[in-house]
Motif scaffolding. Sequence first.
Motif, PDB file in Angstrom:
ATOM      1  N   LEU A 261      -2.738  -6.934   2.305  1.00  0.00           N
ATOM      2  CA  LEU A 261      -3.500  -7.172   3.531  1.00  0.00           C
ATOM      3  C   LEU A 261      -2.944  -6.377   4.700  1.00  0.00           C
ATOM      4  O   LEU A 261      -3.706  -5.807   5.495  1.00  0.00           O
ATOM      5  CB  LEU A 261      -3.515  -8.665   3.856  1.00  0.00           C
ATOM      6  N   LEU A 262      -1.632  -6.336   4.821  1.00  0.00           N
ATOM      7  CA  LEU A 262      -1.028  -5.543   5.897  1.00  0.00           C
ATOM      8  C   LEU A 262      -1.319  -4.063   5.733  1.00  0.00           C
ATOM      9  O   LEU A 262      -1.517  -3.341   6.714  1.00  0.00           O
ATOM     10  CB  LEU A 262       0.480  -5.773   5.952  1.00  0.00           C
ATOM     11  N   PHE A 263      -1.340  -3.580   4.501  1.00  0.00           N
ATOM     12  CA  PHE A 263      -1.682  -2.186   4.243  1.00  0.00           C
ATOM     13  C   PHE A 263      -3.101  -1.895   4.730  1.00  0.00           C
ATOM     14  O   PHE A 263      -3.339  -0.890   5.414  1.00  0.00           O
ATOM     15  CB  PHE A 263      -1.537  -1.871   2.752  1.00  0.00           C
ATOM     16  N   LEU A 264      -4.046  -2.764   4.419  1.00  0.00           N
ATOM     17  CA  LEU A 264      -5.428  -2.556   4.860  1.00  0.00           C
ATOM     18  C   LEU A 264      -5.554  -2.637   6.380  1.00  0.00           C
ATOM     19  O   LEU A 264      -6.264  -1.835   7.001  1.00  0.00           O
ATOM     20  CB  LEU A 264      -6.346  -3.578   4.187  1.00  0.00           C
ATOM     21  N   ILE A 265      -4.856  -3.593   6.986  1.00  0.00           N
ATOM     22  CA  ILE A 265      -4.889  -3.703   8.446  1.00  0.00           C
ATOM     23  C   ILE A 265      -4.276  -2.468   9.084  1.00  0.00           C
ATOM     24  O   ILE A 265      -4.801  -1.942  10.072  1.00  0.00           O
ATOM     25  CB  ILE A 265      -4.168  -4.995   8.895  1.00  0.00           C
ATOM     26  N   THR A 266      -3.192  -1.977   8.516  1.00  0.00           N
ATOM     27  CA  THR A 266      -2.549  -0.777   9.045  1.00  0.00           C
ATOM     28  C   THR A 266      -3.472   0.430   8.944  1.00  0.00           C
ATOM     29  O   THR A 266      -3.552   1.239   9.864  1.00  0.00           O
ATOM     30  CB  THR A 266      -1.234  -0.495   8.293  1.00  0.00           C
ATOM     31  N   LEU A 267      -4.176   0.552   7.829  1.00  0.00           N
ATOM     32  CA  LEU A 267      -5.130   1.652   7.677  1.00  0.00           C
ATOM     33  C   LEU A 267      -6.177   1.637   8.783  1.00  0.00           C
ATOM     34  O   LEU A 267      -6.529   2.680   9.336  1.00  0.00           O
ATOM     35  CB  LEU A 267      -5.835   1.563   6.317  1.00  0.00           C
ATOM     36  N   ILE A 268      -6.660   0.458   9.128  1.00  0.00           N
ATOM     37  CA  ILE A 268      -7.731   0.341  10.120  1.00  0.00           C
ATOM     38  C   ILE A 268      -7.204   0.519  11.542  1.00  0.00           C
ATOM     39  O   ILE A 268      -7.782   1.255  12.337  1.00  0.00           O
ATOM     40  CB  ILE A 268      -8.433  -1.023   9.959  1.00  0.00           C
ATOM     41  N   VAL A 269      -6.094  -0.145  11.862  1.00  0.00           N
ATOM     42  CA  VAL A 269      -5.584  -0.142  13.240  1.00  0.00           C
ATOM     43  C   VAL A 269      -5.058   1.240  13.637  1.00  0.00           C
ATOM     44  O   VAL A 269      -5.248   1.678  14.769  1.00  0.00           O
ATOM     45  CB  VAL A 269      -4.490  -1.218  13.413  1.00  0.00           C
TER      46      VAL A 269
ATOM     47  N   TYR B 216       5.734 -17.151  -5.033  1.00  0.00           N
ATOM     48  CA  TYR B 216       6.389 -16.479  -3.920  1.00  0.00           C
ATOM     49  C   TYR B 216       6.140 -14.972  -3.982  1.00  0.00           C
ATOM     50  O   TYR B 216       5.799 -14.338  -2.993  1.00  0.00           O
ATOM     51  CB  TYR B 216       7.884 -16.788  -3.963  1.00  0.00           C
ATOM     52  N   ILE B 217       6.305 -14.410  -5.150  1.00  0.00           N
ATOM     53  CA  ILE B 217       6.096 -12.973  -5.329  1.00  0.00           C
ATOM     54  C   ILE B 217       4.630 -12.621  -5.108  1.00  0.00           C
ATOM     55  O   ILE B 217       4.310 -11.632  -4.441  1.00  0.00           O
ATOM     56  CB  ILE B 217       6.579 -12.540  -6.721  1.00  0.00           C
ATOM     57  N   ALA B 218       3.725 -13.417  -5.632  1.00  0.00           N
ATOM     58  CA  ALA B 218       2.294 -13.161  -5.463  1.00  0.00           C
ATOM     59  C   ALA B 218       1.886 -13.256  -3.994  1.00  0.00           C
ATOM     60  O   ALA B 218       1.084 -12.449  -3.512  1.00  0.00           O
ATOM     61  CB  ALA B 218       1.489 -14.140  -6.302  1.00  0.00           C
ATOM     62  N   ALA B 219       2.444 -14.218  -3.281  1.00  0.00           N
ATOM     63  CA  ALA B 219       2.112 -14.361  -1.861  1.00  0.00           C
ATOM     64  C   ALA B 219       2.557 -13.133  -1.072  1.00  0.00           C
ATOM     65  O   ALA B 219       1.828 -12.653  -0.203  1.00  0.00           O
ATOM     66  CB  ALA B 219       2.761 -15.614  -1.295  1.00  0.00           C
ATOM     67  N   HIS B 220       3.739 -12.616  -1.373  1.00  0.00           N
ATOM     68  CA  HIS B 220       4.203 -11.424  -0.670  1.00  0.00           C
ATOM     69  C   HIS B 220       3.412 -10.186  -1.074  1.00  0.00           C
ATOM     70  O   HIS B 220       3.194  -9.295  -0.251  1.00  0.00           O
ATOM     71  CB  HIS B 220       5.699 -11.213  -0.890  1.00  0.00           C
ATOM     72  N   LEU B 221       2.968 -10.116  -2.296  1.00  0.00           N
ATOM     73  CA  LEU B 221       2.151  -8.993  -2.722  1.00  0.00           C
ATOM     74  C   LEU B 221       0.800  -9.011  -2.008  1.00  0.00           C
ATOM     75  O   LEU B 221       0.326  -7.975  -1.532  1.00  0.00           O
ATOM     76  CB  LEU B 221       1.954  -9.024  -4.237  1.00  0.00           C
ATOM     77  N   VAL B 222       0.197 -10.177  -1.899  1.00  0.00           N
ATOM     78  CA  VAL B 222      -1.073 -10.299  -1.187  1.00  0.00           C
ATOM     79  C   VAL B 222      -0.877  -9.971   0.294  1.00  0.00           C
ATOM     80  O   VAL B 222      -1.685  -9.250   0.893  1.00  0.00           O
ATOM     81  CB  VAL B 222      -1.666 -11.714  -1.363  1.00  0.00           C
ATOM     82  N   ALA B 223       0.203 -10.462   0.882  1.00  0.00           N
ATOM     83  CA  ALA B 223       0.486 -10.151   2.290  1.00  0.00           C
ATOM     84  C   ALA B 223       0.682  -8.652   2.479  1.00  0.00           C
ATOM     85  O   ALA B 223       0.200  -8.067   3.455  1.00  0.00           O
ATOM     86  CB  ALA B 223       1.728 -10.908   2.755  1.00  0.00           C
ATOM     87  N   TYR B 224       1.372  -8.022   1.541  1.00  0.00           N
ATOM     88  CA  TYR B 224       1.601  -6.580   1.619  1.00  0.00           C
ATOM     89  C   TYR B 224       0.282  -5.820   1.548  1.00  0.00           C
ATOM     90  O   TYR B 224       0.047  -4.899   2.334  1.00  0.00           O
ATOM     91  CB  TYR B 224       2.534  -6.140   0.484  1.00  0.00           C
TER      92      TYR B 224
END
Length: 138
Positions: free
Chosen positions: A52-60, A42-50
Motif C-alpha cells: 500500500l505504501l508503494f502504491l501511495i508513493t507512486l501516486i504522491v 505479522y509478516i502478512a500485515a507488513h507486506l500489505v502495508a509495504y
Amino acid sequence: MAPERILKGYLCACLVAAATVVLGVVIQFFDLPEIIDISINYIAAHLVAYLLLFLITLIVAVLPASLVIIAGEVFSIRNVWYYMAPAAAVGFWVTWVIDGVQYSAFDTGVFVAAGALAGLMYWYVAGRDAARGSWPRF
C-alpha cells in the motif's frame, strides 16, 4: 533507451521509499512484547502495508519527481545531491500535507530519510546517466 531507464529508476525509488517507511514503523514499535512473537499474520500485515505504501508513493511523488527528472534530463544533471535534496523535501512535505497531523521528530525523520534514499536510488539506477541514451523522435 531513456524512458525505460527513467521508469525503472522511478519504480526502484518508490520501492526504497516504501521500504524505509515500513522499516521506520518496525523500528519505532520494536520494543513491544508482541513483536517478539513473529507470526505469519505479522509478516502478512507488513507486506500489505509495504504494498500500500508503494502504491501511495507512486501516486504522491509522480508530479514532483517528474519535474526533477525532466529538468535533470534536459540539463544533463548527474549530481547525486540534485536528486536526493528534492526527494527529501517531498518526504518532509508529505508529513505536513497528508492528514494535517503534527508528526514527531522521528516520524518526520523517517519520511525525510525515505525521500533521500529514494533520490539516491533514482540517481543510482537512472540519474547517473541523465541525458545519455536516445529519446524517441516524434
